[in-house]
Design a protein around this motif. Structure first.
Motif, mmCIF file in Angstrom:
data_model
loop_
_atom_site.group_PDB
_atom_site.id
_atom_site.type_symbol
_atom_site.label_atom_id
_atom_site.label_comp_id
_atom_site.label_asym_id
_atom_site.label_seq_id
_atom_site.Cartn_x
_atom_site.Cartn_y
_atom_site.Cartn_z
ATOM 1 N N PRO A 23 29.850 33.520 79.647
ATOM 2 C CA PRO A 23 31.015 33.788 80.483
ATOM 3 C C PRO A 23 31.728 32.491 80.848
ATOM 4 O O PRO A 23 31.273 31.410 80.472
ATOM 5 N N ASN A 24 32.819 32.596 81.551
ATOM 6 C CA ASN A 24 33.589 31.425 81.970
ATOM 7 C C ASN A 24 33.654 31.399 83.498
ATOM 8 O O ASN A 24 34.251 32.293 84.087
ATOM 9 N N PRO A 25 33.000 30.439 84.170
ATOM 10 C CA PRO A 25 32.207 29.320 83.637
ATOM 11 C C PRO A 25 30.887 29.806 83.040
ATOM 12 O O PRO A 25 30.389 30.862 83.373
ATOM 13 N N ALA A 48 25.145 23.504 76.658
ATOM 14 C CA ALA A 48 24.254 24.550 77.159
ATOM 15 C C ALA A 48 24.363 24.732 78.666
ATOM 16 O O ALA A 48 24.149 25.827 79.185
ATOM 17 N N THR A 49 24.682 23.661 79.402
ATOM 18 C CA THR A 49 24.824 23.778 80.849
ATOM 19 C C THR A 49 26.175 24.390 81.182
ATOM 20 O O THR A 49 27.037 24.531 80.323
ATOM 21 N N GLU A 50 26.367 24.746 82.431
ATOM 22 C CA GLU A 50 27.597 25.432 82.814
ATOM 23 C C GLU A 50 28.827 24.546 82.603
ATOM 24 O O GLU A 50 28.885 23.416 83.061
ATOM 25 N N THR A 51 29.798 25.082 81.903
ATOM 26 C CA THR A 51 31.061 24.395 81.676
ATOM 27 C C THR A 51 32.189 25.424 81.810
ATOM 28 O O THR A 51 31.948 26.538 82.290
ATOM 29 N N THR A 52 33.409 25.063 81.436
ATOM 30 C CA THR A 52 34.532 26.001 81.496
ATOM 31 C C THR A 52 35.264 25.984 80.165
ATOM 32 O O THR A 52 35.106 25.061 79.362
ATOM 33 N N ASN A 53 36.098 27.002 79.948
ATOM 34 C CA ASN A 53 36.856 27.036 78.702
ATOM 35 C C ASN A 53 37.807 25.842 78.610
ATOM 36 O O ASN A 53 38.037 25.304 77.522
ATOM 37 N N ASN A 54 38.333 25.373 79.748
ATOM 38 C CA ASN A 54 39.230 24.217 79.714
ATOM 39 C C ASN A 54 38.500 22.948 79.267
ATOM 40 O O ASN A 54 39.059 22.121 78.540
#
Length: 248
Positions: A23-25, A48-54
């Motif tokens: 999902p995003n994030p 692998a860690t939480e990121t965002t589409n941006n």
């Protein structure tokens, strides 16, 4: 803009980039297709860690530009209005404001914007926004590479949520919707289950639509069904399409 003489000579590196974040994030993937004449290179990776589409949208052009071994003329295609507007319209103002917005708040993802600026500074880059998920072969390839990067770092099959299309110049955030599109691919998997992938306009996903598969004839006379997003797969590319010294 790329000048006419450079255009005619074919001495342009065409780059197509895309992201995948679900999902995003959440975990994210990025992909890039680089083309220089008959030479091509594919790049992809994931976080692998939480990121965002941006953030992964920014990572894709960074990795593509950093892979070039010498300064060149580049035409970089992205379906991210966030990236396209940021690099062409907002960057100079952010720099002059000490990497703060006009509202005096820190620029989001400033670390990646600074890295992108440094990567682009070595080259003459034309930034081109293209509409995503509209059947553009190289954009589809970059999208599939991004999904591959995400799948490799998560170890799962990814079904991408839908993206709202935002044209460059519009200030609305270009985040993905959390609601999956209704239409799924009408084909079935090898196990006889309904295909879970999102359908393209044809009603088929990238794995089942012949329009975005290699299509080259195999030794048994059947067509190659390797999903490429359009164009030949690595196995069927002409021998002249080996990577030039330009690509790192």
């Amino acid at each position: 803009m790329v000048d006419d003489e450079t255009e005619r000579s074919g001495q342009i590196v065409e780059i197509y980039t895309d992201d995948a974040c679900s999902p995003n994030p959440g975990p994210g993937g990025w992909g890039a297709v680089l083309r220089y004449g008959v030479h091509e290179k594919e790049l992809y990776g994931g976080e692998a860690t939480e990121t965002t589409n941006n953030r992964v949208e920014l990572t894709a052009p960074i990795m593509a530009l950093e892979s070039l071994k010498r300064p060149v003329v580049v035409r970089l295609h992205t379906d991210s209005a966030y990236v396209c507007n940021g690099i062409t319209q907002w960057m100079d103002r952010w720099k002059n404001n000490g990497w703060q917005t006009s509202g005096k708040t820190p620029v989001k993802n400033a670390d990646l914007w600074q890295r992108l600026a440094a990567a682009a500074e070595r080259h003459k880059v034309e930034w081109v926004w293209i509409k995503g998920h509209a059947g553009h072969p190289e954009n589809e390839r970059a999208d599939r590479l991004a999904v591959s990067g995400l799948e490799e770092i998560t170890g799962t099959t990814v079904v991408q949520p839908s993206r709202r299309t935002i044209t460059p110049g519009h200030t609305t955030r270009t985040e993905r919707s959390d609601t999956p599109p209704v239409q799924r691919c009408r084909e079935v998997t090898l196990k006889g289950q309904p295909c879970p992938n999102n359908a393209r306009p044809s009603g088929l996903c990238h794995l089942h639509d012949p329009a975005v598969q290699c299509g080259a004839p195999k030794h048994n006379g059947q067509r190659c069904t390797t999903a490429t997003g359009g164009g030949l797969c690595k196995k069927h590319l002409p021998q002249t399409s080996t990577e030039p010294d330009l690509f790192g």
